[in-house]
Design a protein around this motif. Structure first.
Motif, mmCIF file in Angstrom:
data_model
loop_
_atom_site.group_PDB
_atom_site.id
_atom_site.type_symbol
_atom_site.label_atom_id
_atom_site.label_comp_id
_atom_site.label_asym_id
_atom_site.label_seq_id
_atom_site.Cartn_x
_atom_site.Cartn_y
_atom_site.Cartn_z
ATOM 1 N N SER A 1 0.824 -1.204 0.000
ATOM 2 C CA SER A 1 0.000 0.000 0.000
ATOM 3 C C SER A 1 0.863 1.261 0.000
ATOM 4 O O SER A 1 0.422 2.312 -0.451
ATOM 5 C CB SER A 1 -0.946 0.002 1.190
ATOM 6 O OG SER A 1 -0.203 0.132 2.370
ATOM 7 N N ASP B 1 3.560 1.628 -1.800
ATOM 8 C CA ASP B 1 3.883 1.882 -3.212
ATOM 9 C C ASP B 1 2.632 2.120 -4.035
ATOM 10 O O ASP B 1 2.669 2.774 -5.065
ATOM 11 C CB ASP B 1 4.581 0.664 -3.850
ATOM 12 C CG ASP B 1 5.800 0.249 -3.068
ATOM 13 O OD1 ASP B 1 6.316 1.107 -2.325
ATOM 14 O OD2 ASP B 1 6.210 -0.911 -3.183
ATOM 15 N N GLN B 2 1.535 1.519 -3.585
ATOM 16 C CA GLN B 2 0.375 1.425 -4.459
ATOM 17 C C GLN B 2 -0.913 1.728 -3.694
ATOM 18 O O GLN B 2 -1.532 0.818 -3.146
ATOM 19 C CB GLN B 2 0.328 -0.004 -5.029
ATOM 20 C CG GLN B 2 -0.663 -0.193 -6.112
ATOM 21 C CD GLN B 2 -0.658 0.911 -7.128
ATOM 22 O OE1 GLN B 2 -1.372 1.905 -6.998
ATOM 23 N NE2 GLN B 2 0.198 0.783 -8.145
ATOM 24 N N PRO C 1 -4.670 -2.613 -8.280
ATOM 25 C CA PRO C 1 -3.340 -3.229 -8.336
ATOM 26 C C PRO C 1 -2.924 -3.831 -6.991
ATOM 27 O O PRO C 1 -2.286 -4.896 -6.955
ATOM 28 C CB PRO C 1 -2.406 -2.080 -8.708
ATOM 29 C CG PRO C 1 -3.211 -0.850 -8.762
ATOM 30 C CD PRO C 1 -4.643 -1.194 -8.642
ATOM 31 N N PHE C 2 -3.334 -3.182 -5.908
ATOM 32 C CA PHE C 2 -3.043 -3.699 -4.565
ATOM 33 C C PHE C 2 -3.585 -5.119 -4.412
ATOM 34 O O PHE C 2 -2.896 -6.032 -3.962
ATOM 35 C CB PHE C 2 -3.668 -2.767 -3.515
ATOM 36 C CG PHE C 2 -3.638 -3.281 -2.099
ATOM 37 C CD1 PHE C 2 -2.517 -3.123 -1.298
ATOM 38 C CD2 PHE C 2 -4.754 -3.919 -1.556
ATOM 39 C CE1 PHE C 2 -2.497 -3.598 0.011
ATOM 40 C CE2 PHE C 2 -4.753 -4.396 -0.249
ATOM 41 C CZ PHE C 2 -3.616 -4.232 0.531
#
Length: 523
Positions: A364, A366-367, A372-373
């Motif tokens: 989370s 990074d994203q 996408p997570f």
DNA sequence: GGTCTCGCTATTTTT
DNA sequence: TAGCGAGACC
């Protein structure tokens, strides 16, 4: 210790669960091989899964059954008369599919547990030796099979029982619930039934007065809790549209009384009504939990409950959260293969849980976007559980795949901005502490809220399909109405809407409010 | 005739 | 929410 491991000492001493989970873990999982058709193991086929829906749909087409048979398949139970819209050939086809694929459905869990206990005394003896005490709550909603299971344990005379229930709140007749079983079982185990609970610790005295007018008790119920002096009158309000009830009455009342949204609930007789309200509340910016709140609808995404819990970990990281993640992971592993459920209090599982939480935190960071997570999380969790030998190769693949299919589901929703959905929002669905609750009255059973709105209180819905006065159907509906009313601690608003001739106010409402809409005054 | 959109309608629960 | 039928449109 509990701060480190997320375990608390009571874990080892007390098991808490529904009768279905009790049977699954204690009877079916260790003894499935005693059932001829489950020699190789078994999995539960939930009625919410795509596979179940496809199965029912196929059988319905092949056997030319009415559309109403779809709902009837949930009522289909071995050793019981067939539901109205299902033929015996169709029922056999359904059970043949379950057997061929080593599935059990919800009804099987109780039916098979009951028959295992009936034919193998060694199993009930084991349970009786294991449990010194069994506490059964909401006993008024137990069914024959459930009581048979308790009876088998009680028969050995080693287990003591503490049963709690209120026949005036029995609302599960459609599912086989029989309030009279409470007295029957009580006398069989020679229970001391002298304890009568008359104090109501939940509701204000005005609410208790209304409840008493729906179903009087002897001795009468008395408000004794801290809300007893609350001076908010229960009220019946009629609005033109359903949504006006929220905008013009319930939401302002909550605001005026400074009641947190998380302690408020909207109750209805069925889900469809709640979908309408949920969509509306979301559109005016009120956070909700309930039907329509989650951006995906199928419960057969293995990863879904785990993903929600892990999404929460990005904000909350404490012992309680650790425990919740561990439970969700355990549920998922059991779903993959209930016959080889590992011990989730083991060191391996604790390490796996900690690793999954760490993974969620890193992902989370990074994203921040949910889609996408999800994809990466499902793959990562599958790998971790595989490395700790908590999942088989095949199951790990299924878990990884479920991240993708859950993402597909979210993308297919037109009313949700899938690309903009954040990981944080995903976590909110699991922890709706600050969101308004939308529930059917059945689901609200046993719960309580500071403020409650009951909507669409019309004859035809409550009671359902206008049963004759004095009939058992009407009596159960009355108890349902009673259960709804008694969920409120302080504020209760009862709503009817529309001016159509079909929208007749519920007979229970006109009984309590003979002068029509307005405040309820104790007479 | 094929495809699309709109409006209507539906009981309630259990891993 | 989601499946269905009716009616609009090409």
């Amino acid at each position: 210790m509990s701060a480190l491991t997320g375990r608390d000492e009571t874990d080892a001493l007390v098991e808490v669960g529904t009768i279905h989970s009790f049977c699954l873990q204690n009877i079916l999982a260790p003894n499935y091989w005693r059932c001829a058709h489950l020699a190789k193991g078994f999995r539960v086929l939930p009625t919410t899964s795509g596979e179940y829906e496809a199965l029912v749909d196929r059988i319905r087409t092949e056997h030319g059954l009415d559309r109403r048979s779809i709902a009837d398949f949930e009522r289909l139970e071995r050793g019981r008369p067939l539901p109205e819209w299902i033929t015996s050939a169709a029922a056999d086809a359904y059970w043949a599919y379950l057997a061929a694929n080593s599935y059990v459905d919800f009804n099987d869990i109780l039916y098979l547990s009951d028959s295992i206990l009936r034919t193998h005394t060694v199993v009930s003896r084991g349970l009786a030796a294991k449990y010194a005490w069994v506490l059964v709550d909401e006993f008024h909603d137990t069914s024959d099979h459930q009581v048979e299971i308790l009876r088998a344990i009680a028969g050995h005379g080693w287990t003591r029982f503490f049963i709690v229930g209120d026949p005036l709140q029995s609302i599960m007749g459609f599912a086989g619930g029989k309030p009279e079983l409470m007295a029957d079982f009580g006398s069989e185990i020679q229970a001391d039934d002298s304890i009568r609970l008359t104090g109501n610790y939940r509701s204000s005295s005005r609410l208790v007065a209304l409840a008493e007018s729906i179903q009087p008790r002897t001795p009468s119920m008395v408000a004794v809790g801290e809300t007893r002096c609350c001076e908010h009158d229960p009220v019946w309000i009629h609005t033109q549209r359903l949504t006006d009830a929220m905008d013009e009455h319930f939401l302002p009342a909550i605001k005026d009384n400074v009641t947190p949204l998380g302690k408020c609930a909207v109750l209805a007789t069925n889900f469809f009504i709640l979908y309408d309200i949920g969509r509306h509340l979301r559109s005016v910016g009120v956070p909700i939990v309930g039907p329509g709140a989650r951006p995906y609808h199928r419960a057969d995404h293995l990863i879904a409950p785990v993903a929600e819990e892990l999404a929460t970990c990005t904000v909350v990281r404490d012992a309680k959260q650790f425990r919740l993640v561990r439970y969700r992971l355990m549920d998922m592993v059991i779903n993959c293969n209930p016959t080889h459920a590992p011990r989730f209090t083991s060191f391996e599982s604790q390490v796996a849980t900690a690793r999954c939480m760490r993974l969620a935190e890193q992902l989370s960071a990074d994203q921040p976007l949910a889609l996408p997570f999800l994809l990466l999380l499902a793959r990562g969790v599958a790998t971790i559980l595989r490395e700790h030998e908590l999942l088989s190769e095949d199951s790990a693949k299924m878990v990884a795949q479920s991240g993708a299919s859950m993402g597909e589901d979210i993308r297919s929703r037109r009313d949700i901005n899938a690309q903009g959905l954040t990981t944080h929002e995903l976590g909110v669905f699991a922890h709706g502490d600050t969101s308004m609750k939308l529930l059917t009255i059945h689901r609200a059973k046993g719960r309580e809220f500071d403020a409650v709105a009951m909507v669409r209180l019309h004859d035809g819905l409550i009671p359902y399909r206008n049963p004759p006065p004095g009939s058992p159907e009407e009596a159960e509906s009355r108890r349902l109405f009673y259960v709804g009313v008694t969920r409120a601690k302080r504020i209760l608003m009862l709503f009817t809407d529309g001016d159509d001739r079909r929208n007749v106010p519920s007979r229970f409402l006109t009984e309590c409010f003979p002068n029509g809409p307005g405040a309820y005054r104790d007479r």
